[in-house]
Design a protein around this motif. Structure first.
Motif, PDB file in Angstrom:
ATOM      1  N   ARG A 225       0.828  -1.201   0.000  1.00  0.00           N
ATOM      2  CA  ARG A 225       0.000   0.000   0.000  1.00  0.00           C
ATOM      3  C   ARG A 225       0.863   1.252   0.000  1.00  0.00           C
ATOM      4  O   ARG A 225       1.998   1.247   0.474  1.00  0.00           O
ATOM      5  N   ALA A 226       0.295   2.329  -0.531  1.00  0.00           N
ATOM      6  CA  ALA A 226       0.985   3.611  -0.529  1.00  0.00           C
ATOM      7  C   ALA A 226       1.169   4.084   0.912  1.00  0.00           C
ATOM      8  O   ALA A 226       0.282   3.925   1.751  1.00  0.00           O
TER       9      ALA A 226
ATOM     10  N   ASP B 217       5.319  -6.993   6.316  1.00  0.00           N
ATOM     11  CA  ASP B 217       4.471  -7.797   7.203  1.00  0.00           C
ATOM     12  C   ASP B 217       3.258  -7.015   7.671  1.00  0.00           C
ATOM     13  O   ASP B 217       2.165  -7.576   7.838  1.00  0.00           O
ATOM     14  N   LEU B 218       3.443  -5.715   7.879  1.00  0.00           N
ATOM     15  CA  LEU B 218       2.328  -4.876   8.302  1.00  0.00           C
ATOM     16  C   LEU B 218       1.270  -4.794   7.207  1.00  0.00           C
ATOM     17  O   LEU B 218       0.067  -4.867   7.487  1.00  0.00           O
ATOM     18  N   PHE B 219       1.696  -4.655   5.954  1.00  0.00           N
ATOM     19  CA  PHE B 219       0.744  -4.615   4.839  1.00  0.00           C
ATOM     20  C   PHE B 219      -0.121  -5.862   4.828  1.00  0.00           C
ATOM     21  O   PHE B 219      -1.337  -5.810   4.631  1.00  0.00           O
ATOM     22  N   ASP B 220       0.513  -7.013   5.035  1.00  0.00           N
ATOM     23  CA  ASP B 220      -0.224  -8.280   5.021  1.00  0.00           C
ATOM     24  C   ASP B 220      -1.269  -8.337   6.134  1.00  0.00           C
ATOM     25  O   ASP B 220      -2.319  -8.947   5.998  1.00  0.00           O
ATOM     26  N   LYS B 221      -0.981  -7.680   7.261  1.00  0.00           N
ATOM     27  CA  LYS B 221      -1.875  -7.729   8.417  1.00  0.00           C
ATOM     28  C   LYS B 221      -3.053  -6.773   8.304  1.00  0.00           C
ATOM     29  O   LYS B 221      -4.112  -7.026   8.857  1.00  0.00           O
ATOM     30  N   ILE B 222      -2.852  -5.644   7.607  1.00  0.00           N
ATOM     31  CA  ILE B 222      -3.922  -4.628   7.575  1.00  0.00           C
ATOM     32  C   ILE B 222      -4.851  -4.785   6.394  1.00  0.00           C
ATOM     33  O   ILE B 222      -5.841  -4.056   6.291  1.00  0.00           O
ATOM     34  N   ILE B 223      -4.563  -5.706   5.487  1.00  0.00           N
ATOM     35  CA  ILE B 223      -5.443  -5.909   4.323  1.00  0.00           C
ATOM     36  C   ILE B 223      -6.722  -6.612   4.756  1.00  0.00           C
ATOM     37  O   ILE B 223      -6.679  -7.599   5.455  1.00  0.00           O
TER      38      ILE B 223
END
Length: 489
Positions: free
Chosen positions: A348-349, A483-489
């Motif tokens: 994500r941006a 890893d954060l991107f994967d968690k917030i999707i």
């Protein structure tokens, strides 16, 4: 004689009229809707493409001698899935290149079929934007539509079909389907079996400069054209833009700053990056190219200006940017996920580094620099292959910004050649039509005659050194956020 290039883009179709010497006589653009039925999805109606293209052709030719039109060809948004039934009617809206719904299908292809196997069959691995995982998605999620499929085609090929009645595609565009044996320039029977389709569902393959047919009598009558007007296969938008910028031959480079951003490196020989971070595709010249594609480039600036700041005066916003190479704000340009080199639809941006003294200009500068840094990510992969790149051409809407060109020249530390005509895929399509009609012997001779460099932006050693330090910081941000991107999707 006159030649028409049709660039079927994501937001609009751009039509260009060119004479035999490459002089642009007229340009027309027609917009059509873009639909987002669910978060991360992106669709359009092929019927809209055709409707606006026909209207655009009428506007383009108004006041010009229609009897002198000899050929038509295309550049087009790649990877989109267009499916037709046994009556050649569109079954469902086209699923576009920037659609991210196929995560499960990509995981299946990359992990269960295996990246090595995919690379062996197609020279590429699966990305969410590619066509093959879209076919699997329809098979898995819309089996009633999958059962009706008679023909599978790409966006620009739907226009070619409507104009000629021929089901056709070219090898450059087909390279992005994950269904083409790129090295041998033919359909992969193994990939068709994996996707549950047959090769007769796919269109006939052509080189980009080859004639696929002539305009149908009813089309010729409606447009006032001769029935002898030839239609060439055309190319994917980036391959067509490469023709328009003269990026044909061995070791030449072009950067496109359109809705998506690409770095395109032409090669006389077939080659594959060992990590498949770059796409290995056929080009429009009968050879090959490597391409790094980021899903959001100039669209990042458009989003920031239109939706966030709320202005259309892009030039004025950039005038406030005065301290290049010193910005403490960074921007990851992943508005639609990312393709090269990360292949992560969940990216994500992100802005990072803001403080109380951060200004509006800092944020705008970060957007421009973030796109340049992301282009360099792919540039670095190309360098690991031993490809020496000292200069690049540049095209696309973002290339109209002198500031952005300066940033790119210094972030990549290479010379950036500015062209007399920056019309991209539409000009490339017209040039391919001219080759198909025999106006030029081949694509390289057409490019040599038509493409003219009028300026070169040279990197400044001091500024390039500053950007080198900034890039070394930038490239740590995505791994830290992954890893954060994967968690917030």
């Amino acid at each position: 004689m006159l030649y028409i290039g049709i660039d079927l883009g994501t937001s609009s179709v751009k039509l260009l009229l060119m004479d035999a010497a490459g002089n642009v006589k007229n340009i027309v653009s027609r917009e059509y809707p873009l639909y987002f039925p669910n978060p991360g999805w992106s669709e359009q109606k092929p019927e809209d493409w055709y409707k606006e293209t026909m209207q655009g052709l009428k506007e383009l030719l108004e006041g010009f001698p229609k009897e002198e039109v000899a050929g038509i060809s295309f550049g087009g948004q790649m990877h989109g899935l267009v499916i037709l039934d046994d009556k050649d009617e569109v079954i469902r809206p086209a699923i576009l290149w920037n659609d991210g719904r196929t995560t499960e299908e990509c995981d299946y292809l990359n992990n269960e079929i295996g990246k090595e196997t995919l690379s062996e069959y197609t020279a590429n691995i699966s990305f969410t934007g590619f066509t093959a995982p879209k076919i699997l998605w329809v098979k898995n999620k819309e089996p009633e539509n999958f059962a009706r499929i008679k023909k599978i085609m790409l966006p620009k090929d739907y226009l070619a079909y409507k104009l000629t009645g021929e089901h056709c595609t070219d090898v450059s565009d087909a390279s992005g389907m994950l269904l083409l044996d790129v090295k041998n320039r033919c359909w992969s029977k193994e990939m068709c079996e994996i996707c549950g389709i047959t090769t007769d569902m796919l269109p006939k393959l052509y080189e980009s400069y080859e004639c696929v047919g002539t305009v149908l009598p009813e089309i010729a009558k409606e447009l006032g054209l001769s029935e002898n007007v030839k239609v060439a296969a055309g190319a994917g938008d980036n391959a067509a833009a490469a023709v328009a910028t003269g990026t044909v031959g061995d070791g030449k480079c072009n950067i496109s700053l359109g809705t998506s951003g690409t770095i395109f490196i032409s090669s006389a020989k077939f080659g594959v990056d060992k990590h498949n971070a770059l796409h290995a595709f056929c080009d429009a010249n009968g050879a090959y190219h490597l391409m790094g594609c980021m899903l959001s480039a100039a669209s990042c600036n458009k989003w920031w200006m239109d939706e966030i700041i709320g202005t259309k005066d892009y030039k004025k916003e950039q005038e406030a940017i005065t301290k290049l190479g010193e910005n403490h704000v960074y921007y990851l340009p992943y508005l639609m996920g990312e393709r090269s080199p990360y292949n992560n639809p969940n990216a994500r941006a992100t802005f990072i580094g803001m403080t109380m003294d951060t200004t509006r200009a800092d944020m705008t500068q970060a957007v421009l620099e973030g796109v340049a840094f992301a282009l360099r990510d792919s540039f670095e992969v190309a360098k690991t292959l031993g490809i020496p790149i000292e200069r690049t051409k540049i095209c696309g809407g973002g290339a109209k910004s002198p500031l952005w060109k300066k940033i790119i020249a210094n972030v990549l530390n290479i010379k950036v050649d500015v062209l007399e005509t920056e019309e991209g895929p539409s000009l490339g399509g017209a040039m391919l039509a001219a080759v198909a009609c025999g106006e030029y012997k081949n694509v390289e001779s057409a490019a040599a005659a038509i493409v003219k460099v009028v300026d070169t932006v040279e990197p400044d050693p001091e500024l390039a050194a500053k950007y080198e330090a900034r890039y070394q910081q930038f490239k740590n941000i995505y791994p830290a956020c992954k890893d954060l991107f994967d968690k917030i999707i």
